[in-house]
Motif scaffolding. Structure first.
Motif, PDB file in Angstrom:
ATOM      1  N   UNK A 138       0.829  -1.206   0.000  1.00  0.00           N
ATOM      2  CA  UNK A 138       0.000   0.000   0.000  1.00  0.00           C
ATOM      3  C   UNK A 138       0.866   1.260   0.000  1.00  0.00           C
ATOM      4  N   UNK A 139       0.358   2.292  -0.647  1.00  0.00           N
ATOM      5  CA  UNK A 139       0.993   3.609  -0.643  1.00  0.00           C
ATOM      6  C   UNK A 139       0.129   4.467   0.276  1.00  0.00           C
ATOM      7  N   UNK A 140       0.519   4.524   1.534  1.00  0.00           N
ATOM      8  CA  UNK A 140      -0.256   5.250   2.553  1.00  0.00           C
ATOM      9  C   UNK A 140       0.702   5.825   3.583  1.00  0.00           C
ATOM     10  N   UNK A 141       0.185   6.751   4.371  1.00  0.00           N
ATOM     11  CA  UNK A 141       0.891   7.232   5.550  1.00  0.00           C
ATOM     12  C   UNK A 141      -0.156   7.737   6.538  1.00  0.00           C
ATOM     13  N   UNK A 142       0.274   8.257   7.659  1.00  0.00           N
ATOM     14  CA  UNK A 142      -0.661   8.681   8.700  1.00  0.00           C
ATOM     15  C   UNK A 142      -1.603   9.787   8.227  1.00  0.00           C
ATOM     16  N   UNK A 143      -1.229  10.506   7.180  1.00  0.00           N
ATOM     17  CA  UNK A 143      -2.069  11.582   6.662  1.00  0.00           C
ATOM     18  C   UNK A 143      -3.089  11.141   5.627  1.00  0.00           C
ATOM     19  N   UNK A 144      -3.152   9.860   5.310  1.00  0.00           N
ATOM     20  CA  UNK A 144      -4.081   9.370   4.292  1.00  0.00           C
ATOM     21  C   UNK A 144      -5.525   9.617   4.732  1.00  0.00           C
ATOM     22  N   UNK A 145      -6.257  10.380   3.916  1.00  0.00           N
ATOM     23  CA  UNK A 145      -7.673  10.665   4.175  1.00  0.00           C
ATOM     24  C   UNK A 145      -8.589   9.860   3.259  1.00  0.00           C
ATOM     25  N   UNK A 146      -8.096   9.577   2.072  1.00  0.00           N
ATOM     26  CA  UNK A 146      -8.885   8.778   1.135  1.00  0.00           C
ATOM     27  C   UNK A 146      -7.997   7.678   0.569  1.00  0.00           C
ATOM     28  N   UNK A 147      -8.515   6.471   0.593  1.00  0.00           N
ATOM     29  CA  UNK A 147      -7.798   5.304   0.094  1.00  0.00           C
ATOM     30  C   UNK A 147      -8.494   4.852  -1.176  1.00  0.00           C
ATOM     31  N   UNK A 148      -7.757   4.860  -2.284  1.00  0.00           N
ATOM     32  CA  UNK A 148      -8.308   4.421  -3.562  1.00  0.00           C
ATOM     33  C   UNK A 148      -7.837   2.986  -3.805  1.00  0.00           C
ATOM     34  N   UNK A 149      -8.810   2.104  -3.982  1.00  0.00           N
ATOM     35  CA  UNK A 149      -8.517   0.687  -4.137  1.00  0.00           C
ATOM     36  C   UNK A 149      -8.852   0.205  -5.534  1.00  0.00           C
ATOM     37  N   UNK A 150      -7.882  -0.430  -6.170  1.00  0.00           N
ATOM     38  CA  UNK A 150      -8.130  -1.132  -7.417  1.00  0.00           C
ATOM     39  C   UNK A 150      -8.405  -2.586  -7.096  1.00  0.00           C
ATOM     40  N   UNK A 151      -8.392  -3.429  -8.115  1.00  0.00           N
ATOM     41  CA  UNK A 151      -8.593  -4.864  -7.883  1.00  0.00           C
ATOM     42  C   UNK A 151      -7.237  -5.553  -7.729  1.00  0.00           C
ATOM     43  N   UNK A 152      -6.453  -5.590  -8.792  1.00  0.00           N
ATOM     44  CA  UNK A 152      -5.131  -6.217  -8.820  1.00  0.00           C
ATOM     45  C   UNK A 152      -4.378  -5.571  -9.977  1.00  0.00           C
ATOM     46  N   UNK A 153      -3.103  -5.201  -9.798  1.00  0.00           N
ATOM     47  CA  UNK A 153      -2.381  -4.557 -10.891  1.00  0.00           C
ATOM     48  C   UNK A 153      -2.389  -5.396 -12.164  1.00  0.00           C
ATOM     49  N   UNK A 154      -2.520  -4.713 -13.306  1.00  0.00           N
ATOM     50  CA  UNK A 154      -2.485  -5.363 -14.604  1.00  0.00           C
ATOM     51  C   UNK A 154      -1.055  -5.671 -15.025  1.00  0.00           C
ATOM     52  N   UNK A 155      -0.941  -6.315 -16.176  1.00  0.00           N
ATOM     53  CA  UNK A 155       0.363  -6.747 -16.677  1.00  0.00           C
ATOM     54  C   UNK A 155       1.350  -5.583 -16.839  1.00  0.00           C
ATOM     55  N   UNK A 156       0.895  -4.465 -17.402  1.00  0.00           N
ATOM     56  CA  UNK A 156       1.797  -3.325 -17.602  1.00  0.00           C
ATOM     57  C   UNK A 156       2.301  -2.797 -16.260  1.00  0.00           C
TER      58      UNK A 156
END
Length: 165
Positions: free
Chosen positions: A9-27
């Motif tokens: 995850x790309x987060x820190x204590x200041x994270x206010x909104x978490x954007x979630x995908x499903x699973x990274x694609x091939x690229x």
């Protein structure tokens, strides 16, 4: 078939909104970067929301820094799965990410946004019954596989604006 794994995850204590995908694609998996496919609209959408229209042109580390500076975190609903290609419909045997655990560790989290239908379906299932009380937001996928005009995606993603510092 080889299992594909999500990034940290790309987060820190200041994270206010978490954007979630499903699973990274091939690229994305090939270069270890979220939303790396050149036709994926994610970085353009976020650049517009952050008033940084050149965001998609910047180095990846700079893009992540810009997101974190505005309270935006990234992760995926699937920690690991089998999949041929990049389509969400090809995900098999998913191991769910610990979304409740991550959300509980983010003291300023106000909302979780799902980038696409599969992410929303899985994410809502994973979070069901947890103590998480943040707002859950379903967004149209930024993926080029979900052909919608950019302006339409842009308008729908604008609901994230109140969470950006």
């Amino acid at each position: 078939m080889t299992a594909k794994r999500a990034f940290d995850p790309v987060v820190d204590a200041g994270t206010r909104i978490l954007i979630l995908g499903s699973l990274p694609g091939e690229a994305s998996l090939a270069v270890s970067q979220y939303y790396a496919h050149p036709r994926n609209a994610f970085w353009r959408l976020m650049g517009d929301l952050l008033d940084q229209p050149d965001l998609y042109e910047r180095a990846y580390a700079d893009r992540l820094t810009a997101l974190r500076a505005r309270g935006v975190g990234l992760w995926d609903t699937v920690a690991e799965a089998e999949r041929i290609g990049s389509l969400d419909t090809a995900i098999r045997l998913p191991v769910h990410a610990d979304l409740p655990g991550l959300a509980a560790a983010l003291p300023n989290l106000q909302a979780i946004a799902f980038n696409g239908g599969k992410a929303a379906q899985l994410g809502r299932r994973i979070l069901a019954g947890s103590a998480i009380t943040t707002e859950l937001i379903d967004l149209p996928s930024s993926s080029p596989a979900h052909a919608r005009p950019f302006a339409e995606k842009q308008q729908q993603w604008s609901v994230l604006a109140p969470y950006l510092g």
